[in-house]
Design a protein around this motif. Structure first.
Motif, short mmCIF file in Angstrom:
data_model
loop_
_atom_site.label_atom_id
_atom_site.label_comp_id
_atom_site.label_asym_id
_atom_site.label_seq_id
_atom_site.Cartn_x
_atom_site.Cartn_y
_atom_site.Cartn_z
N ALA A 75 7.48 -0.88 -14.90
CA ALA A 75 6.97 -0.08 -14.34
C ALA A 75 5.94 -1.58 -14.93
N GLY A 76 5.76 -1.76 -15.57
CA GLY A 76 5.10 -2.64 -16.13
C GLY A 76 4.38 -2.81 -16.84
N ASP A 127 3.76 4.67 -12.85
CA ASP A 127 3.74 4.95 -12.09
C ASP A 127 4.68 4.60 -11.23
N ILE A 128 5.77 4.54 -11.36
CA ILE A 128 6.93 3.46 -10.47
C ILE A 128 8.12 4.84 -10.01
N ASP A 149 -0.96 3.60 -10.49
CA ASP A 149 0.66 3.07 -9.26
C ASP A 149 0.42 1.83 -9.81
N GLY A 150 1.90 1.86 -10.54
CA GLY A 150 2.88 1.19 -10.77
C GLY A 150 3.12 0.01 -10.04
N THR A 151 2.90 0.37 -8.81
CA THR A 151 4.16 -0.54 -7.31
C THR A 151 2.46 -1.37 -7.11
N GLU A 182 -2.96 -6.82 -11.38
CA GLU A 182 -4.91 -6.64 -12.17
C GLU A 182 -5.46 -5.75 -11.70
N ALA A 183 -4.64 -4.67 -10.28
CA ALA A 183 -5.30 -4.06 -9.40
C ALA A 183 -4.93 -2.42 -10.39
N VAL A 184 -3.34 -2.85 -11.15
CA VAL A 184 -3.64 -1.49 -11.98
C VAL A 184 -4.47 -1.60 -13.08
#
Length: 210
Positions: free
Chosen positions: A15-16, A135-136, A182-184, A188-190
């Motif tokens: 997921a990162g 989440d992914i 949102d892990g997708t 940087e956005a996450v």
């Protein structure tokens, strides 16, 4: 009672989470806060031994697996997390109790409540102040992991999707402590989503960390 701040990152494999842990650590450190970063299992020398056993060793029976993870948390909390919180550190962990509830409780079918109760006993009631679920979809996690899989990562997508849904269910049931990102999206956005949530809660200010 603790003087620090305890934040957990949860979510499926791939997921990162580790990237988001590192970005949040940098943000707190830029603001002058002492930060302790850890992971479960593996945040202590004993934890690393347990990690090698449960993720890279031979088959481990599901109940034994659950007990080993709980043992790691019990030792981890006493030796690392509680002392750091009492120093006033921000403690950021990559996985905690919720992972055991999702993986062994839901994924292994051992019972979410039973695994929750076991782990809360193991950590002597210490739960995060805040939890971020990255989440992914299960198939995206598999794509990101490529051909390298540990014992849990190698489970079928149905196993990982059950875990994903349990994380989402836990977050929906306690919106005061959890957020889902949102892990997708780009890392940087996450991170921006995480910071926006912390700002809304008053943990960070508009121009930086409080």
């Amino acid at each position: 009672m603790t003087d620090g701040l305890f934040i957990a990152f949860e979510g499926g494999d791939g997921a990162g989470k580790s990237t988001q842990v590192a970005l949040l650590r940098e943000a707190f450190e830029r603001a002058g806060r002492a930060v302790t970063v850890t992971r479960q299992p593996g945040g202590t020398p004993l934890g690393q031994q347990i990690r090698d056993l449960v993720l890279h060793g031979d088959h481990v029976a599901p109940r034994a697996e659950a007990l080993l993870y709980a043992a790691d948390k019990a030792h981890h909390v006493e030796m690392l997390i509680r002392p750091a919180l009492h120093r006033g550190d921000v403690v950021i962990t990559d996985r905690y109790v919720d992972s055991s509830v999702a993986y062994q409780g839901a994924g292994r079918g051992l019972g979410a409540q039973e695994i929750h109760d076991l782990n809360v006993w193991a950590v002597d009631g210490l739960l995060p102040d805040l939890t971020v679920v990255v989440d992914i979809p299960a198939e995206e996690g598999r794509r990101r992991r490529g051909d390298l899989h540990d014992r849990l990562e190698s489970e079928a997508d149905s196993f990982h999707e059950a875990i994903r849904q349990h994380f989402l269910s836990m977050a929906a049931g306690n919106p005061q402590r959890y957020t889902v990102v949102d892990g997708t999206a780009a890392p940087e956005a996450v991170h921006a989503d995480v910071m926006g949530w912390l700002e809304k809660l008053g943990v960070v200010g508009h121009d930086g960390l409080a």
